[in-house]
Design an enzyme around this catalytic site. Structure first.
Site, mmCIF file in Angstrom:
data_model
loop_
_atom_site.group_PDB
_atom_site.id
_atom_site.type_symbol
_atom_site.label_atom_id
_atom_site.label_comp_id
_atom_site.label_asym_id
_atom_site.label_seq_id
_atom_site.Cartn_x
_atom_site.Cartn_y
_atom_site.Cartn_z
ATOM 1 N N PRO A 85 17.800 1.485 -2.012
ATOM 2 C CA PRO A 85 17.769 1.041 -3.716
ATOM 3 C C PRO A 85 18.400 1.711 -4.696
ATOM 4 O O PRO A 85 18.770 2.916 -4.079
ATOM 5 C CB PRO A 85 16.545 2.074 -3.313
ATOM 6 C CG PRO A 85 15.350 1.856 -2.139
ATOM 7 C CD PRO A 85 16.813 1.815 -1.283
ATOM 8 N N LYS B 185 20.579 8.096 -7.316
ATOM 9 C CA LYS B 185 19.563 7.608 -6.097
ATOM 10 C C LYS B 185 18.641 8.532 -5.731
ATOM 11 O O LYS B 185 17.827 8.689 -4.644
ATOM 12 C CB LYS B 185 20.226 7.286 -5.081
ATOM 13 C CG LYS B 185 21.211 6.038 -4.968
ATOM 14 C CD LYS B 185 22.394 5.142 -3.813
ATOM 15 C CE LYS B 185 22.535 3.973 -4.447
ATOM 16 N NZ LYS B 185 23.381 3.662 -3.553
ATOM 17 N N ARG C 58 27.030 17.688 -7.576
ATOM 18 C CA ARG C 58 28.029 17.210 -6.987
ATOM 19 C C ARG C 58 27.723 15.747 -6.970
ATOM 20 O O ARG C 58 28.442 15.207 -5.924
ATOM 21 C CB ARG C 58 27.422 17.504 -5.484
ATOM 22 C CG ARG C 58 25.941 16.841 -4.939
ATOM 23 C CD ARG C 58 25.770 16.849 -2.917
ATOM 24 N NE ARG C 58 24.287 16.501 -2.410
ATOM 25 C CZ ARG C 58 23.122 17.148 -2.994
ATOM 26 N NH1 ARG C 58 23.181 18.114 -2.270
ATOM 27 N NH2 ARG C 58 22.594 16.307 -1.743
ATOM 28 N N ASN D 248 25.552 -1.122 -3.577
ATOM 29 C CA ASN D 248 26.456 -2.453 -3.561
ATOM 30 C C ASN D 248 26.171 -3.121 -4.331
ATOM 31 O O ASN D 248 27.115 -4.566 -4.355
ATOM 32 C CB ASN D 248 26.079 -2.895 -1.838
ATOM 33 C CG ASN D 248 27.323 -3.639 -1.208
ATOM 34 O OD1 ASN D 248 28.502 -3.434 -1.267
ATOM 35 N ND2 ASN D 248 27.003 -4.271 0.141
#
Length: 268
Positions: A2, A52, A121, A162
């Site tokens: 996702p 994410k 990060r 992507n």
């Protein structure tokens, strides 16, 4: 996996359904049982996303961090509860709804300091109000790495996956192997603004749509996209199919372990 808009959409849903009230938290599978018991019955302060990553915040000493990875999924239901189906890592139940989590890459109990280290990060998230595009540009403008790889690097830019990577490069006619340092600053500004708009739309409608109105099937007469993910796209997962704009076959290659799609003519 996702993309960021999905996690922000989930965060909004969970915040709306559970925040401000005590919730029941359990681990029918057992792998999260000890951590679940630490927050079971506590009030959920808020649910939020960064890239994410999804965070259920119960207090500074207790934050449930979830990363869905490639196989993770949340199932949402209305009460009453039903017996668990499959390997349910975490179940959250509130006043009107319950949620089951299966197959995540990460489901762990953290402190606020731990969460801060995760944030540190990650690159800026286009869907967050605190995002600073100048930090993204600073990384991109100094890198020899192809822009297609940089856009997928979560340390550079959080939440882009992507689909958004392939589509944003097509929309701005950028050859995917262009080194980051060769990108024009004004062009990057346009790319950032477009990403913000596209991802906000993804949060709103629950799918990725990147095709401009003048290129939609009802305008051009082409067949609508047939894909389980829904949404209209230019190049993603359209290898060897004709480009919607020029008719050239969409190309496909592997970059950093992921499939990359582009139009050799429009992105020459």
């Amino acid at each position: 996996m996702p993309e960021g808009h999905t996690l922000h959409r989930l965060a909004r849903l969970h915040h709306r359904r559970y925040a401000g009230h005590p919730v029941s938290v359990s681990s029918p599978q057992g792998r999260f049982a000890a951590q679940a018991s630490a927050v079971d019955g506590r009030k959920l302060v808020r649910a939020e996303a960064y890239g994410k990553h999804l965070f259920h915040v119960y207090g500074p000493d207790a934050v449930v961090h979830v990363h869905l990875g490639l196989a993770g999924i949340f199932d949402e239901h209305k009460l009453p509860l039903a017996p668990p189906v499959g390997q349910v890592r975490m179940r959250v139940a509130g006043r009107t709804h319950w949620t089951d989590l299966r197959g995540p890459a990460a489901c762990e109990l953290l402190t606020a300091d731990d969460v801060a280290r995760i944030h540190a990060r990650l690159g800026p998230d286009p869907l967050r109000k605190d995002a600073d595009p100048d930090k993204v540009w600073h990384r991109i403008s100094k890198s020899r790495v192809p822009i297609a790889a940089l856009l997928m690097d979560q340390a550079v830019l959080a939440g882009v996956g992507n689909v958004y990577r392939a589509e944003i490069l097509f929309r701005h006619r950028i050859p995917p192997m262009t080194p980051g340092r060769d990108l024009d600053a004004a062009l990057f500004k346009d790319v950032w603004g477009d990403l913000v708009d596209l991802m906000k739309d993804g949060v709103k409608v629950g799918q990725i749509n990147t095709v401009r109105p003048e290129h939609m099937p009802e305008v051009t007469g082409r067949e609508p996209r047939q894909d389980r993910h829904g949404g209209e796209v230019y190049v993603y997962r359209r290898a060897e199919m004709p480009c919607h704009l020029c008719g050239t076959e969409v190309a496909k290659a592997e970059l950093a372990g992921r499939n990359l799609y582009w139009c050799p003519t429009c992105q020459a």
